[in-house]
Structures are given as structure tokens and as C-alpha cells.
Design an enzyme around this catalytic site. Structure first.
Site, PDB file in Angstrom:
ATOM      1  N   LYS A   1       0.867  -1.286  -0.244  1.00  0.00           N
ATOM      2  CA  LYS A   1      -0.075   0.044  -0.056  1.00  0.00           C
ATOM      3  C   LYS A   1       0.837   1.253   0.066  1.00  0.00           C
ATOM      4  CE  LYS A   1      -0.412   0.240   5.122  1.00  0.00           C
ATOM      5  NZ  LYS A   1      -1.562   0.201   6.284  1.00  0.00           N
TER       6      LYS A   1
ATOM      7  N   TYR B   1      17.627  29.844   8.655  1.00  0.00           N
ATOM      8  CA  TYR B   1      16.540  30.323   8.918  1.00  0.00           C
ATOM      9  C   TYR B   1      16.278  30.275  10.499  1.00  0.00           C
ATOM     10  CZ  TYR B   1      15.009  30.658   4.017  1.00  0.00           C
ATOM     11  OH  TYR B   1      15.370  30.909   2.844  1.00  0.00           O
TER      12      TYR B   1
END
Length: 367
Positions: free
Chosen positions: A35, A259
Site C-alpha cells: 500500500k 533561517y
């Protein structure tokens, strides 16, 4: 030339992990669960390595069709069954087994006109409380299915909620008792064992059934980390996410990186910039200290993960520089392994999610 980030799928590791499950439950047949596009690996990339399984299990018909197109003629199972009545025609035409977990799916079967009988797995809600008939309603659902000429074969399944957690064997035992009480005198095959139950309980009489459904263990991640590592279960990593150093900076005391300046050097520090970021599927919320391998040597990330880059500490790897190999998870060229579960733990998630999240822009290769 393309960015140096690459996801490598290890066929030998897939075969090894499949055999590891065989050893744990030698008397059971195996559904190889593929899956979510084989947990992010790509169905086409894992098919040959996993075709030693007895069947393939997934969620939707599109994935089932892909497996048939690859030449698989054996059993295929839709774990959630069909999502609308017209899906039954394709199940019939492609000989796809499907779960039945609600009255609506039985109604659709009753109205379906077909000359090819359906093989179904009747799902019990034994405690997971997602899909399935409760023990009190299970036999009535079986009776409805058994009366339908459209149904050729009925098998039985349930799913454990706590096989990988602290409830462990007591949790499994309670669910199994409900399952066995409702099905003990009904004819048909049984399937209960997921990855955690298969390895943790092995061929225990409580979990021995006709079919087991290994998923995450096939892809080399521990089903009960951090209680046990993948190495404890003798599982090998099947996916390596690797890249290269594309820049080197020398920081002095007090300088920060990235950042938000989330990392500040406490002294001289050599930093490598890696071509990998959250747009590639690497988790943005991995903070300073997340493990990483540079030239097969363990070190750490520094600061904030940005869209296309992240920073690593080159202090433990003095010979590293431009172009040096970086292993974000998996196996480095020198054989060193960084388990995906360790990176996932640093991100506050599971190895499953990291595998599935590798972005389409990351090229994949098979070795």
C-alpha cells in the site's frame, strides 16, 4: 546534471526481510503489503524482490491493476475493500480478493451481476475501532455473505491495535479471543498477523493463522521501535536517501546558520551544506542533532531544515568537503547504516512516514 539527491531501493534487502518473515511464521502464507505505493518505494521497484510472497495486499484498484500489469497472477487483496459498487466489476475481471467491512459493501455485492464468484475477507472490528463488524454483528454479516451466489469464498481477518505497543501480548490476546469466539466453527482461512505481531509473537499458537500481512518490516523498519531496533529483528534497510555536500563554510564562535538562527556556534566549526530539504521529503521539524552520515561517519544536522538544503557538522569528518557523500538514512557506501527509525524519532514521527514522504522530484534507482 540533476541535483545529487537520490533514493536507492535495495532489492537484496527486500528479499532478506521477506525471508525473515518466512522464518518467523514458516507455516503461514504471506501477503506482501505494498500500500501507499509500496511505502514510498514504488510498486514497480519492489515487485521482483517481493514476488516470492504468496500474495500482494494494497488499498486501491489502481495499485492492484499495476501489480497485475507487472505479470502477477497470484492472489491480490484490497485491504479496505471496494469504495463504490462499480469497483466490483474490476475485482471480478482481475480476480482480486477484497475485504468486506460494512453493510454497504454487502449490499453492493448482492446487487452485483457477475459470472465470476468473489473471494472476500470478512473484517472484524475486534478492538481497533476503525473498520469491520463488531463481534456481536460478525456472524450475521457472514450469514448474509454466505447466502450470496456472487460470493465464492469467505475468509476472515482482523487487525491488532497494540501489537507494537506496551499492551503487547495481553492486547493481542484480548482481540484474538474475540476473533476466535466469533469464527471458531466457521469454514475459511484466517488472517490476523501484522508486522509487529508476526515478529514479536512469531509462530505462537495465538497468532498462527493461514495468512500474515507484513508491511513495514519488509521495508527494513522496526515495527516496535524504540523497544527494539531493526537490527534486533535482523531487518535490513531497503531505502537509502543520499545526497552530497554542495558547499562548505567555516563558522567562528557566535555565528549562526540557517533561517531563524536556530544554531549558533560555540567555537570554530566547519559546516557542510547538503542538497536535501523538506521539498525532497526530509522532515522540516528535525532540529539540531538529528543523526546523519558523511562519508559513512556519524555526525549531526545543524539548525533549521530549509526547502532545498540542510546543514551538517563536519567536525567528526575532517576529510569531508565538496562532493562528499551524505546519507540521510539507510546504508552508506562504506556499509555504515543509519536506521530510518532514528531520523524519524528526531522528527517526532515514524519511519513509515519518512519512507512515504520522499518527494517525486527525488530520483529513484534500484540496486
Amino acid at each position: 546534471m540533476p541535483r545529487p539527491i537520490l533514493a536507492t531501493i535495495h532489492s537484496a534487502a527486500l528479499r532478506h526481510n521477506l525471508e525473515r518473515v518466512r522464518q518467523a511464521v514458516p507455516d503461514a502464507k504471506l501477503w506482501a503489503v505494498v500500500k501507499a505505493n509500496a511505502y514510498g518505494h514504488g510498486i514497480e521497484n519492489v515487485f521482483e524482490a517481493l514476488r516470492g510472497a504468496d500474495g500482494f495486499a494494497m488499498l486501491d484498484l489502481a495499485e492492484a491493476e499495476r501489480v497485475r500489469q507487472l505479470g502477477w497472477r497470484g492472489p491480490i487483496l484490497l485491504l479496505e475493500g471496494v469504495f463504490e459498487p462499480r469497483d466490483l466489476e474490476l475485482c471480478s475481471r482481475l480476480s482480486i480478493w477484497h475485504a468486506v467491512h460494512c453493510d454497504a459493501q454487502i449490499d453492493w455485492l448482492a446487487a452485483h451481476k457477475t459470472q465470476n464468484g468473489h473471494r472476500v475477507f470478512l473484517k472484524m472490528n475486534s478492538g481497533m475501532n476503525r473498520l469491520g463488524f463488531t463481534p456481536e454483528r460478525y456472524r450475521a454479516a457472514w450469514a448474509r455473505l454466505n447466502a450470496l451466489p456472487q460470493v465464492e469464498e469467505i475468509s476472515f481477518m482482523t487487525h491488532f491495535s497494540d501489537a507494537d505497543a506496551g499492551a503487547g501480548q495481553p492486547g493481542i490476546s484480548a482481540q484474538l479471543q474475540r476473533f476466535h469466539d466469533a469464527t471458531r466453527d466457521l469454514p475459511g482461512e484466517r488472517s490476523v498477523g501484522n508486522s509487529a505481531a508476526t515478529l514479536r509473537q512469531g509462530d505462537d499458537a495465538l497468532v498462527r493463522c493461514d495468512w500474515v500481512r507484513p508491511g513495514i518490516v519488509l521495508y527494513g523498519s522496526s515495527p516496535d521501535y524504540p523497544q527494539h531496533t531493526a537490527a534486533h529483528w535482523d531487518l535490513q534497510p531497503t531505502q537509502t536517501l543520499s545526497s552530497r555536500i554542495i558547499g562548505v563554510q567555516q563558522l567562528t564562535e557566535g555565528q549562526s546558520v540557517g533561517y531563524g538562527s536556530r544554531f549558533t556556534a560555540e567555537g570554530p566549526l566547519r559546516l557542510g551544506t547538503v542538497a536535501c530539504g523538506y521539498a525532497d521529503g526530509y522532515p522540516r521539524h528535525c532540529g539540531t542533532g538529528t543523526p546523519v552520515l558523511v562519508n559513512g561517519v556519524r555526525t549531526r544536522t545543524l539548525g533549521c531544515v530549509s526547502m532545498d538544503m540542510l546543514a551538517v557538522d563536519l567536525t567528526p569528518v575532517p576529510d569531508a568537503g565538496m562532493g562528499s557523500e551524505v546519507t540521510l538514512w539507510g546504508r552508506a557506501s562504506n556499509g555504515a547504516v543509519l536506521p530510518i527509525d532514528e531520523v524519524a524519532e528526531a522528527a517526532g514521527t515514524l519511519g513509515y512516514e519518512l519512507m512515504c514522504a520522499v518527494a517525486p522530484r527525488v530520483n529513484k534507482t534500484i540496486d
